[in-house]
Design an enzyme around this catalytic site. Structure first.
Site, short mmCIF file in Angstrom:
data_model
loop_
_atom_site.label_atom_id
_atom_site.label_comp_id
_atom_site.label_asym_id
_atom_site.label_seq_id
_atom_site.Cartn_x
_atom_site.Cartn_y
_atom_site.Cartn_z
N CYS A 105 -2.78 8.37 -6.46
CA CYS A 105 -1.42 7.91 -6.72
C CYS A 105 -1.14 7.87 -8.22
O CYS A 105 -0.07 8.28 -8.67
CB CYS A 105 -1.21 6.53 -6.09
SG CYS A 105 0.50 5.93 -6.20
N CYS A 203 -1.90 0.41 0.03
CA CYS A 203 -0.52 0.02 0.34
C CYS A 203 -0.06 0.53 1.70
O CYS A 203 0.68 -0.16 2.40
CB CYS A 203 0.41 0.50 -0.76
SG CYS A 203 0.51 2.30 -0.98
#
Length: 359
Positions: A105, A203
């Site tokens: 990410c 997440c």
């Protein structure tokens, strides 16, 4: 009088990125806040209230931005996140590895796509709430990545992929602080998220059930197979390769006379190999997909510190270049649980030299 520098603040809705925004505004930067929309909750099978990508997190970030009269936007990177993070996460598990999606990410979203937005706006920097530091070394003519001063919160391990160009446009204002100070600033300034707990999970898999997520995402199940010891003796049945990682002891579902750990996943015959704890220790690994920060490329054997997990301590090692953009890493002392898919990151004191992915 020169114009103020301009910064895009990556705001997750958490306390760290909110204080990062505050510190940049206080220093006189012209700032704009951006929250990245990374996935649609229903598409990954989770409740909206259980993720750092929820509407409430974006609202928290917006409310903090409003305190500084700072423009705020939600930017949609769902397509890029699926391709560069979720798909890589799933593919690595299916291939037998254990990925670190936070590294991907950072690499493909925060410091690529978000930096693209920064350039489109003709801004100067991307700012995040990472506990790390960027320093320019005039003698070497290079930007260096260094640990955050708070060793317990240091996040330099997940940032080893940063390039010289990216480092030149990146600021980590929290690198000089510890977490207690950050909480105190947020409380003093009346931030709505001053007491908000830190996110501990991936997440898009907030309940930590990676196997269920992968099966839901892929629309298929993974077959059972044998648990065996190093001698090949069958010890029981496993429930699918994606449910196990190197070093795992809990959740095996076996009744054994001694504690055994996952030490190998043989994808070719769907077998999980178990061993004693002392057999998890190795001295050598091979890494690929290297990124060097301290220099352009490795020319000769390098003595340094290295670590193979985010929370693992660094250890003395020698790094040697191999063919095909790979390196061999030899530790002075055996290290526990070398795991394909994880990162090995190289240090000289508080400086990150570079890193790569364990092969």
């Amino acid at each position: 009088m020169s114009e103020p520098k301009k910064a895009v603040i990556a705001m997750s809705g958490g306390v760290d990125s909110s204080v990062a925004a505050y510190l940049m505004c206080k220093q006189g930067y012209e700032c704009v806040g951006m929250t990245m929309k990374l996935f649609h909750n229903e598409e990954v099978g989770i409740e909206a209230t259980k993720t750092c990508c929820s509407a409430s997190d974006a609202d928290d970030a917006r409310r903090v931005a409003r305190l500084f009269d700072m423009p705020f936007y939600v930017v949609n990177f769902t397509e890029e996140f699926q391709k560069e993070v979720i798909d890589r996460f799933v593919d690595t598990y299916i291939a037998g590895g254990t990925p670190n999606p936070c590294i991907e990410c950072n690499r493909y979203l925060k410091f690529q796509k978000l930096m693209d937005r920064m350039h489109q706006l003709s801004f100067d920097y991307v700012v995040t709430g990472h506990y790390a530091r960027v320093v320019y070394d005039e003698k070497r003519g290079r930007y260096l990545l260094k640990k955050g001063l708070d060793e317990s919160k240091d996040q330099s391990y997940v940032l080893y992929n940063l390039t010289q160009d990216q480092l030149s446009h990146t600021l980590f204002p929290l690198g000089e602080y510890n977490k207690t100070q950050i909480r105190e600033i947020a409380k003093r300034e009346g931030f709505v998220n001053a007491k908000k707990p830190d996110s501990q999970d991936i997440c898009f898999v907030p309940d930590g059930n990676y196997a269920r997520f992968i099966e839901t995402y892929c629309g298929k199940t993974f077959p059972e197979g044998d648990f065996v010891n190093k001698e090949g003796e069958v010890l029981g049945r496993h429930k699918g390769m994606i449910r196990y990682t190197i070093g795992q002891r809990r959740g095996l579902g076996l009744s054994l006379p001694e504690s055994l750990y996952v030490c190998e996943k043989r994808m070719e015959d769907n077998t999980v190999v178990l061993c004693r704890d002392e057999e998890l220790y190795q001295r050598e690994l091979v890494a690929e997909d290297l990124n060097w920060i301290a220099f352009d490329d490795l020319k000769e054997p390098l003595k340094c510190k290295a670590k193979i997990r985010y929370k693992q301590k660094e250890a003395d090692a020698t790094v040697e270049k191999l063919a095909g953009d790979k390196v061999k890493v030899t530790f002075d002392l055996p290290q526990r649980g070398m795991t394909p898919g994880q990162a090995v990151v190289f240090y000289d004191g508080d400086e990150v030299l570079g890193g790569g992915k364990i092969f």
